[in-house]
Design a protein around this motif. Structure first.
Motif, PDB file in Angstrom:
ATOM      1  N   SER A  88       1.055  -1.115   0.010  1.00 35.33           N
ATOM      2  CA  SER A  88       0.208   0.109   0.080  1.00 35.33           C
ATOM      3  C   SER A  88       0.927   1.200   0.059  1.00 35.33           C
ATOM      4  N   LEU A 101      -1.714  -7.818  -0.994  1.00 35.72           N
ATOM      5  CA  LEU A 101      -2.776  -7.755   0.114  1.00 35.72           C
ATOM      6  C   LEU A 101      -4.005  -8.134  -0.410  1.00 35.72           C
ATOM      7  N   THR A 102      -5.090  -8.418   0.240  1.00 32.76           N
ATOM      8  CA  THR A 102      -6.256  -8.871   0.093  1.00 32.76           C
ATOM      9  C   THR A 102      -6.954  -7.604  -0.134  1.00 32.76           C
ATOM     10  N   ASP A 107     -12.380  -8.368   2.509  1.00 35.32           N
ATOM     11  CA  ASP A 107     -12.264  -9.396   3.435  1.00 35.32           C
ATOM     12  C   ASP A 107     -12.352 -10.691   2.599  1.00 35.32           C
ATOM     13  N   GLU A 136      -8.920 -16.665   7.799  1.00 34.15           N
ATOM     14  CA  GLU A 136      -9.515 -15.266   7.536  1.00 34.15           C
ATOM     15  C   GLU A 136      -8.671 -14.235   7.247  1.00 34.15           C
ATOM     16  N   PHE A 137      -8.779 -13.316   6.166  1.00 34.71           N
ATOM     17  CA  PHE A 137      -8.140 -12.043   5.974  1.00 34.71           C
ATOM     18  C   PHE A 137      -8.892 -10.788   5.771  1.00 34.71           C
ATOM     19  N   LYS A 138      -8.343  -9.714   6.611  1.00 29.56           N
ATOM     20  CA  LYS A 138      -9.404  -8.580   6.565  1.00 29.56           C
ATOM     21  C   LYS A 138      -8.742  -7.737   5.420  1.00 29.56           C
ATOM     22  N   LYS A 139      -9.572  -6.841   4.740  1.00 27.92           N
ATOM     23  CA  LYS A 139      -9.200  -6.168   3.669  1.00 27.92           C
ATOM     24  C   LYS A 139      -8.092  -5.280   3.968  1.00 27.92           C
ATOM     25  N   GLY A 140      -7.067  -5.451   3.100  1.00 29.24           N
ATOM     26  CA  GLY A 140      -5.805  -4.488   3.112  1.00 29.24           C
ATOM     27  C   GLY A 140      -4.841  -5.262   4.077  1.00 29.24           C
ATOM     28  N   GLU A 141      -5.067  -6.621   4.627  1.00 27.40           N
ATOM     29  CA  GLU A 141      -4.129  -7.289   5.242  1.00 27.40           C
ATOM     30  C   GLU A 141      -3.262  -8.161   4.184  1.00 27.40           C
ATOM     31  N   GLN A 142      -1.993  -8.229   4.694  1.00 32.69           N
ATOM     32  CA  GLN A 142      -0.935  -9.190   3.779  1.00 32.69           C
ATOM     33  C   GLN A 142      -1.269 -10.631   3.706  1.00 32.69           C
ATOM     34  N   ILE A 143      -1.298 -11.095   2.443  1.00 25.01           N
ATOM     35  CA  ILE A 143      -1.706 -12.566   2.494  1.00 25.01           C
ATOM     36  C   ILE A 143      -0.444 -13.251   2.021  1.00 25.01           C
TER      37      ILE A 143
END
Length: 228
Positions: free
Chosen positions: A23, A111-112, A115, A165-172
């Motif tokens: 980001s 990032l995702t 969500d 689970e990943f939240k919006k903007g979290e690195q995957i």
């Protein structure tokens, strides 16, 4: 939901660009790139060599003082001609790209954009394939769909679990290098999929001309989310 309705739905999820890369990279540092068979300059490059293709991409990025080169949705490409994964005597040649590629350095954080939950993951090791790949499920306003992230690092999937689970903007994940990503210069293949069918950790990212009608409807333009 028809393909047209689904595309409209995706476009209304966010009025702002959604991110799949680090980001800290501003949108002003993204530059489009043409890797189609009609690019006469690219036709002078030995695209069977990942290093020479990488030089072409990196020179384009530097020329425009950018950090990321992007593009490729429904692009007809010659890049796949050297791989039997896309060309066999039993099947029609697959050379139409179904996602958006974002070309940048390996180890770039991925990032995702929304969500999501891990649907599946896999190391697709065919020459010219995705290498390590993650597929997420999203459910927005009762509408379920999927996003695919290809050409990742091995570390991205080593300890991953289905259902995480990943939240919006979290690195995957992070981007992989040539040694693990199917022998390409580092880049993210990002694709939206309406119906994942029976696939796990994989989904066609390139199709033939005969199959384009189906895949164009099932894999709409990722720019509907990314606003590139």
């Amino acid at each position: 939901m028809s393909p047209i309705d689904f595309s409209k739905f995706l476009n209304t999820i966010s009025s702002e660009p959604l991110r799949v890369l680090n980001s800290s990279i501003p949108k002003s540092k993204y530059i489009p790139i043409d890797l189609s068979e009609s690019n006469q300059i690219l036709n002078t490059v030995d695209i069977s060599s990942s290093s020479k293709l990488g030089m072409f991409v990196n020179n384009h990025i530097k020329k425009h003082h950018a950090l990321v080169a992007y593009g490729g949705y429904l692009e007809v490409r010659n890049i796949y001609k050297g791989s039997s994964h896309f060309n066999s005597q039993a099947e029609e040649e697959r050379n139409i790209h179904l996602g958006v590629d974002l070309w940048c350095g390996d180890e770039t954080p991925i990032l995702t954009p929304l969500d999501g939950v891990v649907h599946s993951f896999k190391n697709n090791t065919n020459y010219g394939d995705y290498g390590p790949t993650i597929i997420l499920t999203h459910n927005i306003s009762g509408v379920a769909f999927y996003t695919l992230y290809g050409h990742l690092s091995l570390a991205s999937i080593n300890k991953l679990k289905v259902g995480k689970e990943f939240k919006k903007g979290e690195q995957i994940a992070t981007l992989g290098d040539t040694s693990v990503n199917g022998d390409y210069p580092p880049h993210l293949h990002f694709q939206i999929i309406k119906d994942i069918q029976d696939y796990n950790g994989d989904y066609p990212g390139v199709c033939s001309e005969n199959d384009l009608g189906f895949y164009k409807g099932n894999c709409p333009d990722p720019s509907l989310l990314l606003k590139l």
